[in-house]
Scaffold this motif. Structure first.
Motif, PDB file in Angstrom:
ATOM      1  N   LYS A  34       0.822  -1.208   0.000  1.00  0.00           N
ATOM      2  CA  LYS A  34       0.000   0.000   0.000  1.00  0.00           C
ATOM      3  C   LYS A  34       0.857   1.260   0.000  1.00  0.00           C
ATOM      4  CE  LYS A  34      -3.821   2.200   2.478  1.00  0.00           C
ATOM      5  NZ  LYS A  34      -4.730   2.107   3.643  1.00  0.00           N
ATOM      6  N   SER A  35       1.906   1.266   0.823  1.00  0.00           N
ATOM      7  CA  SER A  35       2.788   2.438   0.851  1.00  0.00           C
ATOM      8  C   SER A  35       3.561   2.584  -0.451  1.00  0.00           C
ATOM      9  CB  SER A  35       3.757   2.329   2.029  1.00  0.00           C
ATOM     10  OG  SER A  35       4.586   1.185   1.899  1.00  0.00           O
ATOM     11  N   LEU A  36       3.963   1.467  -1.043  1.00  0.00           N
ATOM     12  CA  LEU A  36       4.668   1.525  -2.324  1.00  0.00           C
ATOM     13  C   LEU A  36       3.727   1.978  -3.437  1.00  0.00           C
ATOM     14  CD1 LEU A  36       7.225   1.056  -3.948  1.00  0.00           C
ATOM     15  CD2 LEU A  36       6.576  -1.345  -4.184  1.00  0.00           C
ATOM     16  N   SER A  37       2.464   1.584  -3.347  1.00  0.00           N
ATOM     17  CA  SER A  37       1.492   1.982  -4.359  1.00  0.00           C
ATOM     18  C   SER A  37       1.308   3.492  -4.407  1.00  0.00           C
ATOM     19  CB  SER A  37       0.156   1.297  -4.089  1.00  0.00           C
ATOM     20  OG  SER A  37      -0.837   1.734  -4.992  1.00  0.00           O
ATOM     21  N   SER A  38       1.440   4.142  -3.237  1.00  0.00           N
ATOM     22  CA  SER A  38       1.294   5.600  -3.201  1.00  0.00           C
ATOM     23  C   SER A  38       2.451   6.311  -3.892  1.00  0.00           C
ATOM     24  CB  SER A  38       1.187   6.074  -1.749  1.00  0.00           C
ATOM     25  OG  SER A  38       2.370   5.768  -1.035  1.00  0.00           O
ATOM     26  N   GLN A  39       3.570   5.610  -4.105  1.00  0.00           N
ATOM     27  CA  GLN A  39       4.715   6.193  -4.786  1.00  0.00           C
ATOM     28  C   GLN A  39       4.656   5.993  -6.295  1.00  0.00           C
ATOM     29  OE1 GLN A  39       7.595   4.310  -1.461  1.00  0.00           O
ATOM     30  NE2 GLN A  39       8.676   5.468  -3.032  1.00  0.00           N
ATOM     31  N   ILE A  40       3.754   5.150  -6.767  1.00  0.00           N
ATOM     32  CA  ILE A  40       3.704   4.772  -8.179  1.00  0.00           C
ATOM     33  C   ILE A  40       2.473   5.376  -8.831  1.00  0.00           C
ATOM     34  CG2 ILE A  40       3.584   2.852  -9.806  1.00  0.00           C
ATOM     35  CD1 ILE A  40       4.987   1.126  -7.752  1.00  0.00           C
ATOM     36  N   GLN A  41       2.676   5.905 -10.015  1.00  0.00           N
ATOM     37  CA  GLN A  41       1.575   6.435 -10.817  1.00  0.00           C
ATOM     38  C   GLN A  41       1.696   5.863 -12.224  1.00  0.00           C
ATOM     39  OE1 GLN A  41       1.559  10.678 -11.231  1.00  0.00           O
ATOM     40  NE2 GLN A  41      -0.485  10.753 -12.128  1.00  0.00           N
ATOM     41  N   VAL A  42       0.603   5.315 -12.726  1.00  0.00           N
ATOM     42  CA  VAL A  42       0.587   4.727 -14.069  1.00  0.00           C
ATOM     43  C   VAL A  42      -0.316   5.576 -14.945  1.00  0.00           C
ATOM     44  CG1 VAL A  42       0.174   2.659 -15.434  1.00  0.00           C
ATOM     45  CG2 VAL A  42       0.890   2.453 -13.040  1.00  0.00           C
ATOM     46  N   THR A  43       0.229   6.081 -16.035  1.00  0.00           N
ATOM     47  CA  THR A  43      -0.527   6.952 -16.935  1.00  0.00           C
ATOM     48  C   THR A  43      -0.337   6.499 -18.370  1.00  0.00           C
ATOM     49  OG1 THR A  43       1.332   8.502 -17.142  1.00  0.00           O
ATOM     50  CG2 THR A  43      -0.266   8.929 -15.388  1.00  0.00           C
ATOM     51  N   ASN A  44      -1.254   6.917 -19.213  1.00  0.00           N
ATOM     52  CA  ASN A  44      -1.119   6.667 -20.652  1.00  0.00           C
ATOM     53  C   ASN A  44      -1.921   7.720 -21.392  1.00  0.00           C
ATOM     54  OD1 ASN A  44      -3.619   5.124 -19.767  1.00  0.00           O
ATOM     55  ND2 ASN A  44      -3.791   4.944 -22.017  1.00  0.00           N
ATOM     56  N   ALA A  45      -1.428   8.087 -22.558  1.00  0.00           N
ATOM     57  CA  ALA A  45      -2.134   9.060 -23.391  1.00  0.00           C
ATOM     58  C   ALA A  45      -3.392   8.426 -23.962  1.00  0.00           C
ATOM     59  CB  ALA A  45      -1.222   9.557 -24.510  1.00  0.00           C
ATOM     60  N   GLN A  46      -4.313   9.283 -24.358  1.00  0.00           N
ATOM     61  CA  GLN A  46      -5.577   8.784 -24.893  1.00  0.00           C
ATOM     62  C   GLN A  46      -5.339   7.993 -26.181  1.00  0.00           C
ATOM     63  OE1 GLN A  46      -8.410  11.852 -25.654  1.00  0.00           O
ATOM     64  NE2 GLN A  46     -10.124  10.457 -26.005  1.00  0.00           N
ATOM     65  N   ASP A  47      -5.983   6.842 -26.253  1.00  0.00           N
ATOM     66  CA  ASP A  47      -5.882   5.955 -27.432  1.00  0.00           C
ATOM     67  C   ASP A  47      -4.444   5.552 -27.724  1.00  0.00           C
ATOM     68  OD1 ASP A  47      -8.641   6.155 -27.756  1.00  0.00           O
ATOM     69  OD2 ASP A  47      -8.470   7.857 -29.130  1.00  0.00           O
ATOM     70  N   SER A  48      -3.657   5.405 -26.684  1.00  0.00           N
ATOM     71  CA  SER A  48      -2.260   4.989 -26.836  1.00  0.00           C
ATOM     72  C   SER A  48      -2.061   3.632 -26.197  1.00  0.00           C
ATOM     73  CB  SER A  48      -1.320   6.017 -26.213  1.00  0.00           C
ATOM     74  OG  SER A  48       0.010   5.549 -26.233  1.00  0.00           O
ATOM     75  N   GLN A  49      -1.228   2.810 -26.823  1.00  0.00           N
ATOM     76  CA  GLN A  49      -0.923   1.491 -26.289  1.00  0.00           C
ATOM     77  C   GLN A  49       0.291   1.501 -25.370  1.00  0.00           C
ATOM     78  OE1 GLN A  49      -1.451  -0.247 -30.620  1.00  0.00           O
ATOM     79  NE2 GLN A  49      -1.413  -1.960 -29.170  1.00  0.00           N
ATOM     80  N   VAL A  50       0.842   2.687 -25.124  1.00  0.00           N
ATOM     81  CA  VAL A  50       2.021   2.842 -24.277  1.00  0.00           C
ATOM     82  C   VAL A  50       1.585   3.364 -22.915  1.00  0.00           C
ATOM     83  CG1 VAL A  50       4.232   4.003 -23.978  1.00  0.00           C
ATOM     84  CG2 VAL A  50       3.510   3.272 -26.254  1.00  0.00           C
ATOM     85  N   ALA A  51       1.972   2.657 -21.875  1.00  0.00           N
ATOM     86  CA  ALA A  51       1.708   3.084 -20.505  1.00  0.00           C
ATOM     87  C   ALA A  51       3.021   3.494 -19.852  1.00  0.00           C
ATOM     88  CB  ALA A  51       1.049   1.970 -19.707  1.00  0.00           C
ATOM     89  N   GLN A  52       2.948   4.498 -19.009  1.00  0.00           N
ATOM     90  CA  GLN A  52       4.147   5.026 -18.361  1.00  0.00           C
ATOM     91  C   GLN A  52       4.055   4.800 -16.859  1.00  0.00           C
ATOM     92  OE1 GLN A  52       6.719   8.780 -19.472  1.00  0.00           O
ATOM     93  NE2 GLN A  52       4.951   9.448 -18.300  1.00  0.00           N
ATOM     94  N   ILE A  53       5.076   4.160 -16.319  1.00  0.00           N
ATOM     95  CA  ILE A  53       5.143   3.920 -14.873  1.00  0.00           C
ATOM     96  C   ILE A  53       6.063   4.980 -14.272  1.00  0.00           C
ATOM     97  CG2 ILE A  53       5.766   2.296 -13.067  1.00  0.00           C
ATOM     98  CD1 ILE A  53       5.293   0.037 -15.034  1.00  0.00           C
ATOM     99  N   VAL A  54       5.490   5.829 -13.426  1.00  0.00           N
ATOM    100  CA  VAL A  54       6.233   6.929 -12.799  1.00  0.00           C
ATOM    101  C   VAL A  54       6.373   6.618 -11.311  1.00  0.00           C
ATOM    102  CG1 VAL A  54       6.324   9.404 -12.383  1.00  0.00           C
ATOM    103  CG2 VAL A  54       5.246   8.530 -14.475  1.00  0.00           C
ATOM    104  N   VAL A  55       7.610   6.645 -10.839  1.00  0.00           N
ATOM    105  CA  VAL A  55       7.897   6.334  -9.434  1.00  0.00           C
ATOM    106  C   VAL A  55       8.576   7.545  -8.796  1.00  0.00           C
ATOM    107  CG1 VAL A  55       9.105   4.820  -7.833  1.00  0.00           C
ATOM    108  CG2 VAL A  55       8.158   3.891  -9.956  1.00  0.00           C
TER     109      VAL A  55
END
Length: 251
Positions: free
Chosen positions: A102-123
């Motif tokens: 849970k604490s590690l999850s708060s450090q991670i953000q997963v985003t992707n542009a609209q209609d994009s197959q690429v996801a970005q993991i931000v830590v």
């Protein structure tokens, strides 16, 4: 009696208490600088990218629009899986991190542009090296575990996070914090100046008397300063003999 304040009077109030406005702005900027540079812990950011895409078979020579759309819709599901204990518990175990999923999850953000197959993991982490390791390990573990969870192997790591020696923290941002503190300090100073002026009900000028009594001022008594004592004035000789009848002065 209705009171109106002209623009000139407003500027006079600001000019009279300019020292107070500047002082509050300087104090706010100083406090913000001390907190930003010496109290707040720097936080670093690291990013990695994953591609959600089904590998083409020998019979499939082009990408189907429906397949692409399906992969895009899967990203929303993958975003939740990446931040789930099923993935993060393995990341914690592999990197020997302190804390929970849970604490590690708060450090991670997963985003992707609209209609994009690429996801970005931000830590984000207080250590640039640890942020890079968490980002790369999370992507690696997710790629390994997603076939077991979803029964589909369509994830690949597009780019790994790299550690930059001169990495700059994403927060705090001292210059931005100081600029905001100066603006807030100026606003507080201006507000306090007008408040002090509103609470000040003393009469200082002839104009104040005219505004209060609605009568013209006929005269003003100025301040009379004490006249300095003369030091070189010769005093009369009070011991001189008074002339008698029939005598003349000097006889």
């Amino acid at each position: 009696m209705e009171e109106t304040i002209s623009l000139r009077e407003l500027f006079q109030v600001l000019r009279k208490r300019l020292w107070l406005i500047v002082l509050i702005a300087i104090i706010a900027a100083t406090v913000s600088a001390v907190i930003s540079f010496f109290i707040l812990t720097p936080v670093y950011e690291s990013k990695t990218q994953i591609l959600v895409n089904q590998a083409k078979s020998d019979e499939q020579l082009y990408y189907n629009t429906q397949t692409v759309q399906t992969n895009v819709q899967l990203i929303n599901t993958y975003n939740d899986i990446i931040k789930s204990p099923a993935i993060l518990d393995k990341v914690i175990k592999e990197l020997k991190l302190d804390g929970t999923a849970k604490s590690l999850s708060s450090q991670i953000q997963v985003t992707n542009a609209q209609d994009s197959q690429v996801a970005q993991i931000v830590v984000k982490d207080t250590s640039a090296k640890r942020a890079t390791e968490i980002a790369n390990t999370t992507a690696s573990v997710f790629k390994k575990e997603v076939p077991k969870i979803m029964n589909v192997d369509n994830v690949s790591v597009l780019s790994k996070a790299t550690l930059v020696e001169s990495a700059s923290p994403v927060k705090p941002q001292p210059l931005l914090n100081i600029a905001i503190a100066v603006v807030v300090g100026l606003m507080v100073g201006v507000g306090l100046s007008f408040l002090l002026e509103y609470l000040d009900n003393t009469l200082k000028t002839e104009q104040d008397i005219e505004n209060l009594l609605e009568l013209p001022v006929m005269g003003v008594i100025t301040t009379i300063k004490d006249v300095p004592k003369a030091t070189n004035i010769q005093r009369p000789d009070l011991t001189a003999r008074v002339p008698q009848r029939g005598e003349t002065l000097g006889s």
